[in-house]
Design an enzyme around this catalytic site. Structure first.
Site, PDB file in Angstrom:
ATOM      1  N   ALA A  63       0.860  -1.187   0.000  1.00  0.00           N
ATOM      2  CA  ALA A  63       0.000   0.000   0.000  1.00  0.00           C
ATOM      3  C   ALA A  63       0.894   1.233   0.000  1.00  0.00           C
ATOM      4  CB  ALA A  63      -0.867  -0.016   1.255  1.00  0.00           C
ATOM      5  N   GLY A 107       0.439  -5.083   0.743  1.00  0.00           N
ATOM      6  CA  GLY A 107      -0.639  -5.103  -0.238  1.00  0.00           C
ATOM      7  C   GLY A 107      -0.204  -5.686  -1.574  1.00  0.00           C
ATOM      8  N   GLU A 110      -0.669  -9.269  -1.072  1.00  0.00           N
ATOM      9  CA  GLU A 110      -2.123  -9.488  -1.014  1.00  0.00           C
ATOM     10  C   GLU A 110      -2.724  -9.461  -2.419  1.00  0.00           C
ATOM     11  OE1 GLU A 110      -2.604  -6.350   1.939  1.00  0.00           O
ATOM     12  OE2 GLU A 110      -3.543  -7.796   3.284  1.00  0.00           O
ATOM     13  N   GLU A 130       3.746  -5.559   7.326  1.00  0.00           N
ATOM     14  CA  GLU A 130       2.914  -4.502   7.935  1.00  0.00           C
ATOM     15  C   GLU A 130       3.225  -4.277   9.404  1.00  0.00           C
ATOM     16  OE1 GLU A 130       1.852  -6.770   5.821  1.00  0.00           O
ATOM     17  OE2 GLU A 130       0.360  -5.946   4.435  1.00  0.00           O
TER      18      GLU A 130
HETATM   19  N1  3HC Z   1       4.543   3.502   0.112  1.00  0.00           N
HETATM   20  C1  3HC Z   1       5.019   4.736  -0.164  1.00  0.00           C
HETATM   21  N2  3HC Z   1       6.311   4.976  -0.438  1.00  0.00           N
HETATM   22  C2  3HC Z   1       7.150   3.938  -0.437  1.00  0.00           C
HETATM   23  C3  3HC Z   1       6.731   2.631  -0.153  1.00  0.00           C
HETATM   24  C4  3HC Z   1       5.358   2.420   0.122  1.00  0.00           C
HETATM   25  N3  3HC Z   1       4.862   1.215   0.363  1.00  0.00           N
HETATM   26  N4  3HC Z   1       7.802   1.810  -0.207  1.00  0.00           N
HETATM   27  C5  3HC Z   1       8.849   2.578  -0.520  1.00  0.00           C
HETATM   28  N5  3HC Z   1       8.452   3.860  -0.660  1.00  0.00           N
HETATM   29  C6  3HC Z   1       9.275   5.003  -1.040  1.00  0.00           C
HETATM   30  C7  3HC Z   1      10.358   5.321  -0.034  1.00  0.00           C
HETATM   31  O1  3HC Z   1       9.890   6.171   0.972  1.00  0.00           O
HETATM   32  C8  3HC Z   1      11.417   5.955  -0.899  1.00  0.00           C
HETATM   33  O2  3HC Z   1      11.028   7.275  -1.125  1.00  0.00           O
HETATM   34  P1  3HC Z   1      12.137   8.429  -1.281  1.00  0.00           P
HETATM   35  O3  3HC Z   1      12.984   8.034  -2.442  1.00  0.00           O
HETATM   36  O4  3HC Z   1      11.342   9.655  -1.460  1.00  0.00           O
HETATM   37  O5  3HC Z   1      12.913   8.416   0.029  1.00  0.00           O
HETATM   38  C9  3HC Z   1      11.293   5.210  -2.233  1.00  0.00           C
HETATM   39  O6  3HC Z   1       9.971   4.634  -2.223  1.00  0.00           O
HETATM   40  C10 3HC Z   1      12.298   4.089  -2.405  1.00  0.00           C
HETATM   41  O7  3HC Z   1      12.256   3.264  -1.252  1.00  0.00           O
HETATM   42  P2  3HC Z   1      13.598   2.726  -0.567  1.00  0.00           P
HETATM   43  O8  3HC Z   1      14.594   3.832  -0.460  1.00  0.00           O
HETATM   44  O9  3HC Z   1      13.183   2.043   0.680  1.00  0.00           O
HETATM   45  O10 3HC Z   1      14.099   1.700  -1.668  1.00  0.00           O
HETATM   46  P3  3HC Z   1      14.798   0.295  -1.491  1.00  0.00           P
HETATM   47  O11 3HC Z   1      15.035  -0.201  -2.850  1.00  0.00           O
HETATM   48  O12 3HC Z   1      15.926   0.403  -0.516  1.00  0.00           O
HETATM   49  O13 3HC Z   1      13.695  -0.642  -0.791  1.00  0.00           O
HETATM   50  C11 3HC Z   1      11.554  -1.677  -0.485  1.00  0.00           C
HETATM   51  C12 3HC Z   1      12.534  -0.977  -1.455  1.00  0.00           C
HETATM   52  C13 3HC Z   1      12.150  -2.995  -0.019  1.00  0.00           C
HETATM   53  C14 3HC Z   1      10.267  -1.904  -1.199  1.00  0.00           C
HETATM   54  C15 3HC Z   1      11.341  -0.764   0.752  1.00  0.00           C
HETATM   55  O14 3HC Z   1      11.040   0.530   0.307  1.00  0.00           O
HETATM   56  C16 3HC Z   1      10.208  -1.198   1.637  1.00  0.00           C
HETATM   57  O15 3HC Z   1      10.382  -2.093   2.455  1.00  0.00           O
HETATM   58  N6  3HC Z   1       9.052  -0.552   1.506  1.00  0.00           N
HETATM   59  C17 3HC Z   1       7.941  -0.774   2.402  1.00  0.00           C
HETATM   60  C18 3HC Z   1       7.233  -2.042   2.098  1.00  0.00           C
HETATM   61  C19 3HC Z   1       6.054  -2.200   3.018  1.00  0.00           C
HETATM   62  O16 3HC Z   1       6.142  -2.015   4.221  1.00  0.00           O
HETATM   63  N7  3HC Z   1       4.929  -2.569   2.455  1.00  0.00           N
HETATM   64  C20 3HC Z   1       3.732  -2.735   3.209  1.00  0.00           C
HETATM   65  C21 3HC Z   1       2.972  -1.469   3.207  1.00  0.00           C
HETATM   66  S1  3HC Z   1       1.570  -1.555   4.236  1.00  0.00           S
HETATM   67  C22 3HC Z   1       0.435  -2.412   3.332  1.00  0.00           C
HETATM   68  O17 3HC Z   1       0.703  -2.841   2.246  1.00  0.00           O
HETATM   69  C23 3HC Z   1      -0.904  -2.559   3.973  1.00  0.00           C
HETATM   70  C24 3HC Z   1      -1.764  -3.496   3.250  1.00  0.00           C
HETATM   71  O18 3HC Z   1      -1.878  -4.678   3.986  1.00  0.00           O
HETATM   72  C25 3HC Z   1      -3.121  -2.933   3.006  1.00  0.00           C
END
Ligand code: 3HC
Ligand code: NAI
Length: 714
Positions: A63, A107, A110, A130
């Site tokens: 998400a 997500g 998912e 999450e």
């Molecule tokens: N939403 C919004 N922005 C995100 C994002 C997300 N899910 N994931 C990454 N970004 C952004 C970062 O903030 C960063 O922004 P910036 O360049 O402005 O600083 C950019 O994308 C690149 O991210 P990283 O610097 O972290 O890039 P990496 O290549 O090092 O890592 C990644 C990539 C492994 C995907 C890492 O970003 C990550 O772990 N992201 C989060 C993943 C996550 O937690 N997903 C679950 C979200 S909650 C969800 O899905 C709820 C659902 O159940 C409904």
């Protein structure tokens, strides 16, 4: 069709490509675009099966985390329901295959599980991270994952949040095939094989959900593990409850239960704090006056000077990243000791299964012990980690100035000394920077990068990028005494001691802070780090002390008795052979004596006051640091405390915590302490100002930040 999602066709296969760089987060428009693509192909008689793939470097990383803040603040209404959108994909009568590369997280996974099949490249990772954001999967992840992977794996992945690789995901039934070679072509071939078959819907797969009897010990163990690993954190327990619901309720009802638990977590302060930490860790890498596209200095070969506690650990950090290290000492015995410690540390990790013997052998080969500067002229970066003393450091930097090549970064691991003065021993202060690793350097994630007044932007940018490569979080700080972390730690530990002088027990102080969430209480932390370090410094600076300011009395007494903490088997506590802290009546006697001498009438002090005194001491000093420009933003301070000092992530860091409490309340309490305890509690002007203006620390960005900020590291 929105630009965020593109469709194309390859013969009978409809292709949906998510196009939302950099990580294909499910921002508004993306889920809708995917569902619209599935429905468009559903109506297209020439399309017989569908492939969903991510454009760019990844599938879907989850998400859009930024949207959560908008939801909890009411800025954005809860969407049409990502859940319902996934249902529309799953209900497709034509087979839908998710083609995964990079990460299918949250997500993203998912979405993939709402597809009928999943294929992935070998390097792909899947996970439900999450909980690391203080929430749980909110689009049926807790219901679909155990249906694919079974209860034990489903609960582990949802409660721990750690991802797994493609091979494991295949074994666990989360994906159906690992594609060697081109992913899209592999996915198309797989999809062709499913043409004409009835779609396999994850919600209908109940075979792996187990029996109540078999599942009970799995859930009990998961709850126990989560209590230990994520003390006081709501989300892992909620994730386990949600997976349990999958095993006890029909699919639709399980999904409803998951929604309730998801929303409870989302609206809690813990998730707000953890989301702040997620963005904060990325924010600290952004230095306003250092352009993003600045030329980096390649760092392929490094040197470390001093093979003691820190030098040895720092050498391991570079070796672990595959960077060869020349490790220099002055004497053979010290070098041998240093190498033996490195070997022992690696061997312990092999024993614990953290990595293989082969990995250890490769790392050891990258570390070259030596007594001379041979080869140093070739190095891209040299980190000095000799004893803490200005004269010695200047001597070493003077030598390095003669030996190192012009473009080499010269870094000092000093924990207190003035980086500018160290740099003055060279003819190239622009190449000098502080790289303050934390002990044990090979374990702790924090790296304070100390900007000297001449440190070049190239050097700063290179060290920030290098931090990430080394698996560290680099935070740029200014050159004040103690830099940011240790400067704040002084008042924090001082108040802990004062509280004992005033009547609290040693155990009560540590317990209050432990219950607050700190990894360890402040007094136990002192015992771990060694009480003698501060004692020696205090003795040295005794004459410079301001006699009108209250000084803590107890640690000096303990040190005079030879109680230096864990290393001597006794400090604030006495320690058994397993280093377990035990109450020591000897310490009670010392405390009583000190109170008598100082004329302190002991009083009862409750946990709330203990926490306020100790944590607000951190916050007040943090506010000064921020205003004086030694930290760029309050989040920089938060990230330092979370990664270097055992501060609980679910509270977001000391400055975020203060923002959460409300700066007006924090200011009022600090003012109260000021009245009761005198000058040390004078409210920081920034705290007073922001409190009055109804603002937060997070609203404030230092315009003063630079190495020459007000105050100095004299
Ligand atoms: N939403 C919004 N922005 C995100 C994002 C997300 N899910 N994931 C990454 N970004 C952004 C970062 O903030 C960063 O922004 P910036 O360049 O402005 O600083 C950019 O994308 C690149 O991210 P990283 O610097 O972290 O890039 P990496 O290549 O090092 O890592 C990644 C990539 C492994 C995907 C890492 O970003 C990550 O772990 N992201 C989060 C993943 C996550 O937690 N997903 C679950 C979200 S909650 C969800 O899905 C709820 C659902 O159940 C409904
Ligand atoms: P240490 O005493 O364990 O190691 C210092 C090593 O440097 C010794 O092995 C010594 O033989 C060697 N040495 C001295 N002069 C040398 C020279 N001219 N050339 C090569 N080697 C030389 O000290 P420690 O704890 O590793 O500290 C090193 C630096 O790191 C200090 O500046 C300290 O303030 C800083 N630091 C220490 C932390 C800690 O927790 N120990 C944490 C963060 C920083």
């Amino acid at each position: 069709m929105s630009e965020l999602v593109l469709t194309s066709k390859d013969g009978e296969i409809g292709i949906i490509t998510v196009n939302n760089p950099p990580v294909n987060a499910l921002s508004p428009g993306v889920p809708e675009g995917i569902a619209a693509g599935v429905e468009e192909f559903g109506k297209d008689p020439s399309v017989k099966a569908i492939v969903l793939i991510g454009g760019g470097r990844t599938f879907i990383a989850g998400a859009d985390i930024k949207e959560f803040g908008k939801m909890t603040s009411g800025e954005r209404k809860r969407g049409p329901g990502f859940l319902e959108i996934l249902d529309r994909i799953e209900m497709s009568s034509k087979p839908v295959v998710a083609a995964i590369h990079g990460t299918a997280f949250g997500g993203g996974l998912e979405t993939a599980m709402a597809c009928h099949y999943r294929v992935a490249v070998p390097a792909a990772q899947v996970g439900q991270p999450e909980v690391k954001l203080g929430i749980i999967p909110g689009a049926a992840g807790t219901q679909r994952l155990p249906r694919l992977a079974g209860v034990a794996i489903g609960v582990k992945m949802c409660a721990d949040g750690d991802p797994i690789g493609a091979a494991e995901a295949l074994k666990d039934g989360i994906i159906d095939q690992v594609v060697q070679g081109d992913l899209l072509q592999g996915a198309i071939a797989f999809a062709k094989g499913k043409i004409g078959t009835a779609p396999r819907r994850t919600r209908d797969l109940n075979g792996k959900l187990g029996s109540e009897q078999a599942n009970a010990p799995i859930f009990a163990a998961a709850r126990d593990a989560a209590r230990k690993k994520a003390r006081n954190v709501l989300a892992p327990q909620a994730a386990i409850d949600a997976v349990e619901a999958a095993t006890k309720l029909p699919y639709e009802e399980g999904v409803k239960r998951e929604q309730e638990l998801f929303l409870n977590c989302l609206f809690d302060n813990q998730s707000k704090a953890l989301i702040h930490v997620f963005f904060g860790e990325r924010e600290v890498a952004k230095i306003p006056d250092v352009p993003k596209d600045i030329q980096m200095i390649p760092v392929n070969k490094v040197g470390v000077i001093g093979a003691g506690t820190m030098g040895g650990g720092i050498a391991m950090v570079f070796a672990n990243a595959g960077i060869p290290v020349l490790l220099k000492e002055t004497e053979q015995a010290a070098l041998d000791r240093g190498i033996a410690t490195i070997q022992k540390n690696y061997a312990n990790s092999v024993k614990r299964g953290r990595f293989t013997q082969e990995f250890m052998d490769q790392r050891m080969k990258l570390i070259h012990p030596q007594l001379t500067y041979d080869g140093f002229a070739d190095l891209d970066m040299i980190v000095e980690a000799v004893f803490e003393g200005m004269e010695l450091k200047k001597k070493v930097f003077g030598d390095l100035d003669k030996i190192a090549k012009p473009g080499a970064i010269l870094a000092s691991n000093t924990s207190t000394l003035n980086v500018d003065e160290i740099a003055s021993a060279t003819t190239r202060p622009h190449m000098v920077i502080g790289t303050h690793f934390f002990s044990p350097a090979n374990v702790m994630r924090l790296l304070e990068l100390v900007r000297g007044k001449a440190s070049s932007k190239e050097v700063i940018a290179t060290c920030m990028a290098l931090s990430k490569k080394l698996g560290k979080v680099g935070v740029l700080v200014g050159n004040c005494r103690g830099f940011v972390g240790n400067r704040m730690f002084g008042p924090y530990r001082r108040e802990a001691q004062f509280l004992v002088e005033e009547g609290a027990t040693v155990e009560a102080v540590d317990k209050a802070l432990y219950d607050y969430g700190m990894a360890m209480g402040p007094l136990a932390t002192g015992d771990l780090a060694g009480l003698d370090v501060g004692w020696r410094i205090r003795k040295e600076f005794k004459d410079a002390e301001d006699k009108s300011v209250r000084q803590p009395l107890l640690e000096d007494r303990l040190c005079e008795m030879g109680r230096f903490g864990q290393k001597t088997g006794a400090g604030w506590y006495k320690y058994d052979e397993n280093r377990r802290p035990l109450h020591d009546p000897e310490v009670d006697k010392v405390i009583e004596q000190v109170r008598k001498e100082a004329g302190i009438q002991p009083r009862h002090i409750g946990a709330e006051e203990i926490v306020d005194r100790v944590i607000y001491a951190l916050v007040n000093e943090g506010a000064r640091i921020l205003e004086q420009g030694f930290a760029l933003r309050s989040v920089d301070i938060d990230i330092i405390y979370l990664n270097g000092y055992g501060y609980p992530a679910y509270r977001g860091g000391p400055m975020w915590y203060a923002d959460t409490v409300g700066l007006d309340k924090v200011y009022a309490r600090v003012s109260e302490f000021h009245k009761q305890h005198g000058a040390l509690w004078e409210p920081a002007p920034l705290l007073a100002r922001l409190a009055k203006e109804g603002k937060k620390f997070s609203d404030f960005t230092s315009s003063a930040f630079s190495a020459t900020a007000k105050g100095s590291n004299a």
